[in-house]
Design an enzyme around this catalytic site. Structure first.
Site, PDB file in Angstrom:
ATOM      1  N   HIS A 106       0.829  -1.214   0.000  1.00  0.00           N
ATOM      2  CA  HIS A 106       0.000   0.000   0.000  1.00  0.00           C
ATOM      3  C   HIS A 106       0.860   1.260   0.000  1.00  0.00           C
ATOM      4  O   HIS A 106       2.070   1.232   0.235  1.00  0.00           O
ATOM      5  CB  HIS A 106      -0.931  -0.006   1.214  1.00  0.00           C
ATOM      6  CG  HIS A 106      -0.230  -0.018   2.536  1.00  0.00           C
ATOM      7  ND1 HIS A 106       0.179   1.129   3.179  1.00  0.00           N
ATOM      8  CD2 HIS A 106       0.134  -1.045   3.351  1.00  0.00           C
ATOM      9  CE1 HIS A 106       0.757   0.810   4.330  1.00  0.00           C
ATOM     10  NE2 HIS A 106       0.750  -0.505   4.456  1.00  0.00           N
ATOM     11  N   CYS A 155       2.415  -3.150   6.765  1.00  0.00           N
ATOM     12  CA  CYS A 155       2.902  -4.265   5.940  1.00  0.00           C
ATOM     13  C   CYS A 155       4.002  -3.761   5.015  1.00  0.00           C
ATOM     14  O   CYS A 155       5.100  -3.468   5.458  1.00  0.00           O
ATOM     15  CB  CYS A 155       1.736  -4.859   5.159  1.00  0.00           C
ATOM     16  SG  CYS A 155       0.609  -5.861   6.144  1.00  0.00           S
TER      17      CYS A 155
END
Length: 275
Positions: free
Chosen positions: A176, A192
């Site tokens: 992302h 992440c």
């Protein structure tokens, strides 16, 4: 910029071609001189979904910390996203000299998964809600955000997100965007796989649903890219004041995204507007 200008550490996986090339159709433009506005080509301010997305200052793009196109010499097949959480790189593998390497920042969740999965969801300006495990393990950090954060400039997932599934189940592993520019090239306590918003937009545009993803283990990273293993530093934990997310002023200053805005992808000439 020719290959002779690149050191092995700058891009270990570049070899066997004379010059770097940009992929204009995908929005990927790398290895070029700074643009007139003072930003590296491909990292300047752009319009996206009704927002003016700020450019990335050159101080965050030094050395290997920018995307580059070249010949991949890793172990995955063309069409695969190959993530190295230890060298802090993500590769989109393509034939010939057309593979693309992106710099990434890696959170704890990004180091908790290795192996194979598939991109089954892609979202523009996605919202975010902490998982039950996050709320249970670190209530002091995530509890104030239990109601979630809608998609937009306040969302920690940035401009785009790719969602990794395995065996038909969500792994909660995300690739992302981020507004935390300092985190790219380093490790952090949360999240992440983070990318500059300009990079996640470029990746989103060239990656179809069903794209296989491979995340390297520590042993694999040491074998495939020993020179870049351990790149970056461990950043200290950071907290966010909930008022910056939920106050009336914060909400008023963050209208919902306008998807398919006709200006999407156009350079923003009105200056660098902070998110």
């Amino acid at each position: 910029m020719t290959l002779s200008q690149l050191s092995r550490r700058t891009f270990l996986s570049l070899s066997g071609f004379a010059a770097l090339s940009a992929c204009a159709s995908s929005g990927i433009d790398d290895g070029q001189p700074p643009v007139a506005s003072g930003f590296i080509s491909g990292y300047g301010p752009i319009f996206d979904s009704g927002y003016t997305l700020p450019g990335v200052p050159t101080e965050y793009l030094q050395g290997a910390n920018r995307r580059i196109t070249g010949t991949y010499i890793g172990e995955q097949a063309p069409g695969t996203i190959d993530v190295d959480p230890y060298a802090k790189f993500l590769y989109f593998v393509r034939e010939g000299a057309e593979s693309v390497r992106f710099p990434i920042g890696v959170g704890r969740a990004g180091r908790a998964f290795s192996g194979n999965g598939t991109i089954q969801l892609k979202r523009k300006w996605p919202g975010w809600t902490p998982t039950r495990n996050m709320l249970r393990s670190e209530p002091e950090v995530y509890g104030p955000f239990a109601r979630g954060i809608p998609g937009g400039r306040r969302s920690p997932l940035g401009a785009r997100a790719l969602y990794l599934y395995k065996g038909g189940r969500d792994t909660y592993f995300r690739i992302h965007g981020t507004n935390d520019l300092e985190s790219i090239g380093h490790s952090g306590s949360a999240g992440c796989i983070r990318m500059f918003n300009q990079d996640i937009i470029a990746l989103y545009d060239i990656v179809p649903l069903g794209t296989p993803v491979h995340v390297r283990s520590e042993a694999e990273s040491l074998r495939v890219d020993p020179e870049n293993f351990g790149r970056g530093v461990e950043l200290p934990p950071r907290t966010v004041d909930p008022d910056r997310i939920y106050s009336a002023e914060a909400i008023a200053n963050d209208p919902p995204p306008i998807f398919d805005d006709p200006r999407d992808g156009m350079p923003a000439n009105s200056g660098n507007v902070p998110l």
